[in-house]
Scaffold this active site. Structure first.
Site, PDB file in Angstrom:
ATOM      1  N   HIS A  18      92.079  79.474 -47.905  1.00  0.00           N
ATOM      2  CA  HIS A  18      93.236  80.345 -48.070  1.00  0.00           C
ATOM      3  C   HIS A  18      94.501  79.677 -47.532  1.00  0.00           C
ATOM      4  O   HIS A  18      95.582  79.827 -48.105  1.00  0.00           O
ATOM      5  CB  HIS A  18      93.003  81.673 -47.344  1.00  0.00           C
ATOM      6  CG  HIS A  18      91.935  82.506 -47.944  1.00  0.00           C
ATOM      7  ND1 HIS A  18      92.168  83.718 -48.555  1.00  0.00           N
ATOM      8  CD2 HIS A  18      90.587  82.312 -48.044  1.00  0.00           C
ATOM      9  CE1 HIS A  18      91.035  84.234 -48.997  1.00  0.00           C
ATOM     10  NE2 HIS A  18      90.058  83.395 -48.692  1.00  0.00           N
ATOM     11  N   ASP A 108      98.600  86.708 -47.489  1.00  0.00           N
ATOM     12  CA  ASP A 108      97.346  86.625 -48.220  1.00  0.00           C
ATOM     13  C   ASP A 108      96.844  87.993 -48.673  1.00  0.00           C
ATOM     14  O   ASP A 108      97.084  89.019 -48.030  1.00  0.00           O
ATOM     15  CB  ASP A 108      96.292  85.958 -47.330  1.00  0.00           C
ATOM     16  CG  ASP A 108      95.026  85.596 -48.078  1.00  0.00           C
ATOM     17  OD1 ASP A 108      94.148  86.467 -48.210  1.00  0.00           O
ATOM     18  OD2 ASP A 108      94.921  84.451 -48.542  1.00  0.00           O
ATOM     19  N   ASN A 356      90.175  77.787 -55.975  1.00  0.00           N
ATOM     20  CA  ASN A 356      90.750  76.479 -55.676  1.00  0.00           C
ATOM     21  C   ASN A 356      90.010  75.379 -56.427  1.00  0.00           C
ATOM     22  O   ASN A 356      90.624  74.473 -57.006  1.00  0.00           O
ATOM     23  CB  ASN A 356      90.697  76.194 -54.172  1.00  0.00           C
ATOM     24  CG  ASN A 356      91.622  77.094 -53.377  1.00  0.00           C
ATOM     25  OD1 ASN A 356      92.629  77.564 -53.881  1.00  0.00           O
ATOM     26  ND2 ASN A 356      91.271  77.335 -52.125  1.00  0.00           N
TER      27      ASN A 356
END
Length: 463
Positions: A18, A108, A356
């Site tokens: 993150h 986030d 990702n």
């Protein structure tokens, strides 16, 4: 007005998967002259760039503690942050009032409570989504519509999402455990629901994605949220030059890894990695290693260092049979993934489908083999295989693990030189590079986001 007057608080969830993408986005904001204060915990300080630009500041916050081993890890970390970080950030912001006060919070997806913090600071809060627009559309719909399932173990236990584009259908086990595992209406379940609802109420959402990848779901998100403050600014990746370390250190040298890859033919290597937090079971590991052996393909296998008895280890004799630095290369610990995927010899990527990793696979133009394990990974796998046609389904969690012979065939297919998946991989790679290139869609979206933040600050100054 000058972007230097725009001051963004960037607040990641304290996990490398993150922190890293939000750091990459932060660098893009800094390049546009925006002031950024990064709110970070000590364990993640090593991820920061070594040469700070003058418009980057940091506020170091206490490392989350969760002394109760029976408490859900995510719940414990976020609860700690809300209880202990909230007052520190408020006091810090008040001290900035005579300098350059914050004009927005970019935080986030897991930190929904920062919507309340932003309200106290009289600034907008933007959600940074570590998942794509498709995955977040599913999650928002899930918590809004609250589907039930009285037979979660049944083979036909499915949940449909007719209000989403393409009306996707998922099996119950493919949904996030945050929704399916806790007792409905219980404290943990309500904790997650509050987080989602606060995200939905926030001023806007920023995706590490791009228009040509998820346009239909980005448009859907704007429709559902009833505003246009939805920005796709990705892939926010350091395409060139690559950093020396990106998240951790490896047990093997880059020189050795690159030497192995240099010795292989173009597009002949399958890279296998399940991220930094996923560990295979013994059965999964046996199937995987046997499939790699049977496929005859060259491979780089990256596995985490087993920390519990239920974590599968590479079987004894496997390394000797395939000949590490011969046909295969084993990495235990962190792998320089972007550099591996970008090498000319890598043609396929067997991945758990964390977002990702998905983006890194896409910008590298490799065919992906999907083996989702949880979280948003089943949604990402469906997007890659069924909608984008850029991937081959390999397995699913512990529920659908094929025989080693079948998995070997899927690996061989993914390494094929002229498959439809390879054509799509090249198309999407080019689309991703166009998006982040000069005048590309993601650059325009980032400029639009910065403009909105400047206007919000200007309006606030005028009141």
């Amino acid at each position: 007005m000058s972007t230097a007057e725009t001051h963004v608080l960037a607040y990641p969830f304290p996990s490398s998967g993150h922190v890293i993408p939000l750091l990459d986005l932060t660098k893009a904001l800094l390049s546009r002259g925006v002031q950024v204060t990064l709110l970070i915990t000590p364990n993640n300080q090593p991820l920061l760039p070594t040469n700070f630009p003058p418009n980057l500041h940091t506020l170091i916050l206490p490392e989350p503690l969760f002394p109760n081993p029976n408490q859900n890890r995510l719940v414990a970390i976020v609860t700690f942050m809300r209880q202990h970080h909230y007052p520190i950030i408020l006091d810090w912001a008040q001290a900035q009032a005579q300098a350059t006060p914050p004009s927005a919070i970019l935080s986030d997806f897991f930190l929904g409570w920062t919507h309340l913090l932003a309200r106290d600071l009289h600034v907008p809060r933007l959600v940074f989504s570590p998942s794509g627009a498709f995955a977040l559309s599913v999650v928002y719909s899930l918590w809004r519509d609250l589907p039930r399932n009285d037979t979660p173990q049944g083979p036909n236990a499915v949940v449909s999402f007719p209000n989403l584009p393409n009306s996707p259908v998922f099996h119950w086990h493919q949904l996030t455990l945050q929704f399916t595992k806790p007792e409905r209406g219980g404290p943990e379940w309500e904790f997650h629901r509050e987080n989602i609802l606060l995200n939905i109420d926030s001023h806007g959402v920023v995706f590490n994605s791009f228009n040509d990848l998820e346009r239909v779901y980005l448009d859907h998100m704007k429709k559902e949220l009833r505003h246009e403050r939805v920005w796709a600014v990705g892939p926010v990746l350091p395409l060139s030059p690559l950093p020396e370390e990106r998240g951790g250190s490896s047990t093997v040298s880059r020189h050795d890894i690159m030497g192995f890859l240099d010795s292989r033919e173009d597009g002949s290597v399958v890279y296998v990695c399940f991220g930094s937090r996923t560990f295979l079971t013994s059965h999964q590991m046996e199937v995987l290693t046997r499939a790699l052996e049977l496929s005859g393909a060259s491979f780089v296998l990256s596995v985490g260092v087993a920390k519990a008895k239920e974590h599968g280890k590479v079987p004894c004799g496997f390394v000797d049979r395939v000949g590490v630095r011969g046909r295969g290369f084993l990495i235990e610990g962190w792998a320089p993934q972007l550099e591996i995927l970008g090498h000319r010899s890598v043609g396929a990527f067997l991945t758990h489908c964390g977002w990702n990793s998905v983006l890194e696979g896409l910008v590298s133009g490799v065919v992906m083999l999907t083996w989702p394990m949880g979280a948003d990974q089943y949604t990402n796998a469906k997007l890659l295989v069924e909608e984008l046609g850029v991937a081959v389904g390999a397995a699913e969690g512990e529920e659908k693990v094929p025989e080693a012979e079948e998995l070997a065939k899927r690996i061989e297919r993914a390494l094929g030189r002229s498959t439809k998946e390879r054509v799509r991989a090249e198309e999407l790679r080019n689309a991703a590079l166009r998006a982040v290139g000069e005048g590309g869609s993601s650059q325009k979206e980032l400029d639009a986001m910065v403009k909105v933040l400047g206007e919000v600050k200007h309006e606030g100054d005028a009141t």
